[in-house]
Design a protein around this motif. Structure first.
Motif, PDB file in Angstrom:
ATOM      1  N   ASN A  29       6.952   1.707  -8.449  1.00  0.00           N
ATOM      2  CA  ASN A  29       6.607   0.404  -8.843  1.00  0.00           C
ATOM      3  C   ASN A  29       5.467  -0.131  -7.730  1.00  0.00           C
ATOM      4  O   ASN A  29       4.684  -0.831  -8.195  1.00  0.00           O
ATOM      5  CB  ASN A  29       7.552  -0.579  -9.037  1.00  0.00           C
ATOM      6  N   ALA A  30       5.704   0.742  -6.453  1.00  0.00           N
ATOM      7  CA  ALA A  30       4.581   0.403  -5.526  1.00  0.00           C
ATOM      8  C   ALA A  30       3.591   1.139  -5.695  1.00  0.00           C
ATOM      9  O   ALA A  30       2.778   1.333  -4.397  1.00  0.00           O
ATOM     10  CB  ALA A  30       5.269   0.354  -4.123  1.00  0.00           C
ATOM     11  N   GLU A  31       3.204   1.926  -6.726  1.00  0.00           N
ATOM     12  CA  GLU A  31       2.286   2.975  -6.872  1.00  0.00           C
ATOM     13  C   GLU A  31       2.358   4.055  -5.652  1.00  0.00           C
ATOM     14  O   GLU A  31       1.212   4.517  -5.299  1.00  0.00           O
ATOM     15  CB  GLU A  31       1.057   2.142  -6.826  1.00  0.00           C
ATOM     16  N   ALA A  32       3.372   4.464  -5.409  1.00  0.00           N
ATOM     17  CA  ALA A  32       3.644   5.466  -4.331  1.00  0.00           C
ATOM     18  C   ALA A  32       4.259   6.793  -5.243  1.00  0.00           C
ATOM     19  O   ALA A  32       4.746   6.637  -6.169  1.00  0.00           O
ATOM     20  CB  ALA A  32       4.496   5.118  -3.377  1.00  0.00           C
ATOM     21  N   ASN A  33       4.043   7.914  -4.519  1.00  0.00           N
ATOM     22  CA  ASN A  33       4.570   9.152  -4.985  1.00  0.00           C
ATOM     23  C   ASN A  33       5.750   9.345  -4.345  1.00  0.00           C
ATOM     24  O   ASN A  33       6.253   9.057  -3.051  1.00  0.00           O
ATOM     25  CB  ASN A  33       3.893  10.230  -4.903  1.00  0.00           C
ATOM     26  N   VAL A  39       0.231   9.584   3.844  1.00  0.00           N
ATOM     27  CA  VAL A  39       0.309   8.209   3.049  1.00  0.00           C
ATOM     28  C   VAL A  39       1.548   7.381   3.257  1.00  0.00           C
ATOM     29  O   VAL A  39       2.629   7.962   2.993  1.00  0.00           O
ATOM     30  CB  VAL A  39       0.108   8.460   1.552  1.00  0.00           C
ATOM     31  N   GLU A  40       1.233   6.347   3.921  1.00  0.00           N
ATOM     32  CA  GLU A  40       2.709   5.490   4.361  1.00  0.00           C
ATOM     33  C   GLU A  40       3.512   5.134   3.265  1.00  0.00           C
ATOM     34  O   GLU A  40       4.773   5.124   3.653  1.00  0.00           O
ATOM     35  CB  GLU A  40       2.013   4.280   5.093  1.00  0.00           C
ATOM     36  N   VAL A  79      13.181   4.948   6.497  1.00  0.00           N
ATOM     37  CA  VAL A  79      12.230   4.483   7.605  1.00  0.00           C
ATOM     38  C   VAL A  79      10.869   5.262   7.599  1.00  0.00           C
ATOM     39  O   VAL A  79      10.741   6.271   6.823  1.00  0.00           O
ATOM     40  CB  VAL A  79      12.927   4.811   8.711  1.00  0.00           C
ATOM     41  N   ASN A  80       9.927   4.532   8.107  1.00  0.00           N
ATOM     42  CA  ASN A  80       8.613   5.357   8.206  1.00  0.00           C
ATOM     43  C   ASN A  80       8.725   6.359   9.406  1.00  0.00           C
ATOM     44  O   ASN A  80       8.854   5.983  10.684  1.00  0.00           O
ATOM     45  CB  ASN A  80       7.528   4.426   8.462  1.00  0.00           C
ATOM     46  N   ARG A 101       3.473  10.146   8.085  1.00  0.00           N
ATOM     47  CA  ARG A 101       3.344   8.877   8.250  1.00  0.00           C
ATOM     48  C   ARG A 101       4.093   8.090   7.034  1.00  0.00           C
ATOM     49  O   ARG A 101       4.206   6.806   7.037  1.00  0.00           O
ATOM     50  CB  ARG A 101       2.083   8.002   8.137  1.00  0.00           C
ATOM     51  N   CYS A 102       4.802   9.007   6.340  1.00  0.00           N
ATOM     52  CA  CYS A 102       5.298   8.662   4.918  1.00  0.00           C
ATOM     53  C   CYS A 102       6.803   8.170   5.388  1.00  0.00           C
ATOM     54  O   CYS A 102       7.326   8.036   6.605  1.00  0.00           O
ATOM     55  CB  CYS A 102       5.267   9.759   4.061  1.00  0.00           C
TER      56      CYS A 102
END
Length: 780
Positions: free
Chosen positions: A230-234, A347-348, A387-388, A550-551
């Protein structure tokens, strides 16, 4: 007879490396698993190389690299030359696993550690068994029976029981007592066949871990995925290619179908299509939930409508927008998972979900350690948040690229030159043979022709009965057309039939035209399991890069293994006489060993061998082997008990070869089939003498002996099936307790030394209960 048993850990002891162990039973050497890592470093197999040529049998327990990865290499390079035994799913899924591992490495480097031919040869030598099917070994393993039991964890996963005479060795690693969506739990605690073994070999991998409830883990996985999409992330989930991926795929397919989601759900592996196709044929090996969906709701499990199975990265690139990808391999060191991680790691907002911790030294273990050190220890329902992760890792990036320009021209020129040289060499060889034939006399020419026919590709040599030679000459032969019969393909249902063979021309043309008009020929030929070789001229390049991570990272336990608390409850129920702890960190191994030693109901003989250490776990005493005459055996009153037939006989044992028998004394002998048992001082089984027994009338009768061990819980179920009402009161089994009265009540309790006592008023209930209780023992 008591066997002489030794155990050696070749890999996976006091650490979390792959599993490989040597079990010696008398002269037989049995290899328990043959694991490797997907780095496929031959230096890791030093211990296996030392003993590979001496192995008589291999037992494989799961179809992943950590259990079978070194088997093809050992067969092709280390001199391992014996049959391997596994269940049907381990054979089929294991072959797919090794194909996928080979292709993953061959895609980025000139990989020659093992080939597809090694994989085929290894799995052709594998003998497939079913659960609870006793199988007698031969050769040096004669007298040994192996039996496979369900372990959970993976489809076809196996707990092995190795039995010889009165000794039973149970090898139980990576088992799961809980039900998965597609698998039932292990039978380790529920079957009497695995209870009270002489030796139990098990792992301590999860001894320090606590696993949240399955419902909690399923919900955490789905919520994490949906929040990212939903946040446009993979979303990337590194998985194996054929085992635990089935649980994740089945779970996500059900959620996508229930919610009617439109986000792309992809399983990316070189053998993805074949994995899911084979899973459809293994429903009998799966759990009750899958069987119920198939029989009651008429659903076809693993016939996915939302999960796409891809095997090429260019097919994935065509799918736009946020997506979730289950990619092999699970270590993130190679395969499509490594490729996708390098693309998405910087990509974070992207997230990597780790369903397992990974082996030490892998990228998966690096990410797990980073998440474990940064995640909030205050877990919600046992699930710690994502966590990042910020890491910069130096990588040796390998890549395979097609040849272009001058390199391609040079390659084609070298190939053309090589073909011309081969053709020229073949022509010279033929010319030389013709010159030699011209120098021979007539008889020698005829003999040379026959020899040439036999050495050629022609199928058979047949005499020509219509042509005769001279007085001393043999009839000349004529050549036969060579015949090549294609290998028949057989699956679990019999020989596979190609419908096109029986179709008329117009139907064949229609089918061919339909296949050519298909937009995306994505589906592989599942009948042709072996992948095709890549014939495109290519080269391999290597670059040193710095991978910036950084993901987001989160670990959700989908390993499918029993956790530490469950293991500590299971081991006392199995109650082994001796316990060997293998694979697990130093801390986990030590903790589980201390727990077992401090538990009163557990054995005090707990072993934690190191790599290369050989331990002797033979029984403290051996037994005499006694020969009985046919007349004596026929007069014995045998009583059945489990796998044995028992009888009681009295006599004097004497040595048969004229040795001094003045010290012979009367003794009681408990007869087991055609051999009776009596303890003697400890010595190797090979040195135990064979004695004769002469029956004498020492005593007219003896005190009856009850042989057997009955659990109160099992006896209660038997009583309930017979119509009795029962209940447990303070650990005592009360039978037919009437309200406000003790009339007709019988009490069964466990007394000292594990014996059962029966108390109550004489009457119909008492005698019926006593008869049932006696029936659970062998009375000698």
């Amino acid at each position: 007879m008591t066997a002489y048993i030794k155990f050696t850990a070749l890999s996976g002891a006091h650490n979390e490396d792959p599993l490989c162990y040597l079990l010696e039973v008398d002269e037989a050497k049995i290899l328990l698993d043959c694991g490797w890592t997907d780095k496929f470093d031959p230096e890791d197999l030093k211990q296996l190389k030392r003993i590979a040529k001496q192995v008589d049998a291999v037992l494989l327990s799961h179809a992943d690299i950590e259990h079978i990865g070194a088997y093809p290499y050992a067969l092709g390079h280390l001199g391992l030359n014996c049959a391997a035994y596994a269940t049907f799913p381990i054979h089929d899924m294991g072959q797919i696993c090794m194909y996928d591992a080979y292709q993953s490495r061959a895609d980025v480097e000139d990989f020659s550690t093992f080939t597809l031919d090694h994989v085929d040869a290894a799995f052709d030598k594998m003998v497939t068994l079913r659960y609870s099917q006793p199988f007698s070994l031969s050769g040096k393993c004669k007298g040994i029976t192996i039996t496979a039991y369900a372990a959970g964890h993976t489809v076809g996963g196996t707990i092995w029981k190795v039995k010889k005479d009165t000794d039973e060795v149970v090898y139980a690693v990576d088992y799961n007592h809980k039900k998965d969506r597609h698998l039932n739990g292990t039978v380790l605690m529920t079957t009497e066949a695995l209870g009270r073994p002489s030796v139990l070999i098990t792992d301590a991998y999860n001894a320090k871990n606590e696993q949240p409830l399955r419902k909690t883990r399923d919900a955490a996985l789905v919520e994490t995925i949906m929040a990212a999409l939903n946040a446009e992330a993979n979303v990337l989930i590194p998985v194996d290619s054929s085992t635990r991926v089935l649980e994740l795929a089945y779970l996500l397919e059900q959620h996508w179908a229930f919610q009617r989601l439109q986000f792309p759900l992809v399983f990316l592996a070189h053998q993805s299509y074949r994995t899911m196709s084979l899973a459809k044929t293994m429903l009998e090996w799966m759990g009750d939930g899958v069987a119920q969906a198939f029989t009651q709701r008429r659903e076809a499990p693993f016939d996915f409508k939302f999960l796409r199975t891809l095997y090429r990265i260019k097919d994935l690139e065509k799918i736009k927008g946020p997506k979730i990808v289950l990619a092999s391999l699970s270590s993130l060191d190679t395969g499509w998972s490594h490729h996708m991680f390098r693309e998405w790691a910087a990509v974070e907002k992207n997230i990597v979900i780790l369903p397992e911790r990974g082996i030490p030294g892998s990228m998966t273990r690096t990410l797990y350690s980073a998440w474990n050190s940064r995640a909030d220890p205050q877990a919600v329902d046992g699930i710690r948040p994502a966590v990042n992760v910020e890491l910069d890792i130096e990588l040796n990036a390998k890549q395979k690229i097609p040849l272009e320009g001058e390199e391609l021209s040079e390659f084609l020129a070298r190939e053309q030159q090589r073909r011309e040289q081969e053709a020229e060499a073949l022509a010279k060889q033929r010319a030389l043979m013709e010159d030699e034939e011209s120098d021979l006399d007539e008889d020698e020419v005829e003999v040379a022709e026959v020899a040439n026919i036999l050495a050629s590709v022609y199928d058979i040599y047949v005499k020509d009965q219509m042509r005769t030679g001279g007085f001393f000459k043999q009839s000349q032969s004529y050549r036969m057309f060579p015949v090549h019969e294609s290998r028949k393909r057989v699956d679990d249902y019999g020989e596979q039939i190609d419908p096109s063979v029986y179709m008329k021309g117009e139907y064949q043309f229609a089918m061919q035209q339909a296949a050519e008009e298909a937009e995306e020929p994505q589906a592989m030929d599942v009948d042709k399991i072996r992948p095709e070789e890549d014939l495109i001229p290519s080269k391999y390049i290597t670059n040193d890069i710095e991978l910036k991570i950084r993901c987001k990272v989160i670990y959700i336990d989908f390993e499918g293994r029993s956790d530490g608390r469950s293991i500590k409850n299971i081991l006392p129920q199995v109650a082994p006489r001796k316990l060997i702890l293998v694979r697990g960190s130093e801390e986990a191994t030590q903790e589980l060993a201390e727990y077992c030693l401090s538990t009163e109901s557990m054995t005090s003989e707990v072993y934690t061998p190191h790599i290369g250490e050989c331990i002797n776990v033979s029984a403290a005493t051996n037994i005499w082997q006694v020969k009985l005459t046919d007349s004596l055996v026929s007069s014995l009153n045998m009583a059945e008990m489990a796998d044995y037939e028992l009888a009681y006989v009295s006599g004097i044992i004497r040595f048969p070869n004229g040795e001094d028998d003045t010290t012979a004394t009367p003794m009681d002998v408990h007869e087991d089939m055609e051999s009776s048992t009596a303890p003697i001082p400890s010595q190797p089984a090979a040195q135990v003498p064979i004695l004769d027994i002469v029956p004498i009338q020492l005593q007219k009768q003896h005190r009856p002996i009850l042989v057997g061990d009955v659990k109160l819980s099992e006896f209660r179920r038997l009583l309930q099936n017979e119509g009795f009402s029962t209940e447990f009161v303070s650990g005592v089994l009360v039978v037919n307790a009437a309200a406000g009265s003790d009339s007709g009540s019988v009490v069964v309790r466990r007394a000292a030394a594990g014996k059962l006592s029966l108390e109550g008023k004489m009457g119909d209930v008492y005698y019926r209960v006593r008869k049932l209780l006696y029936g659970q023992h062998a009375i000698l």
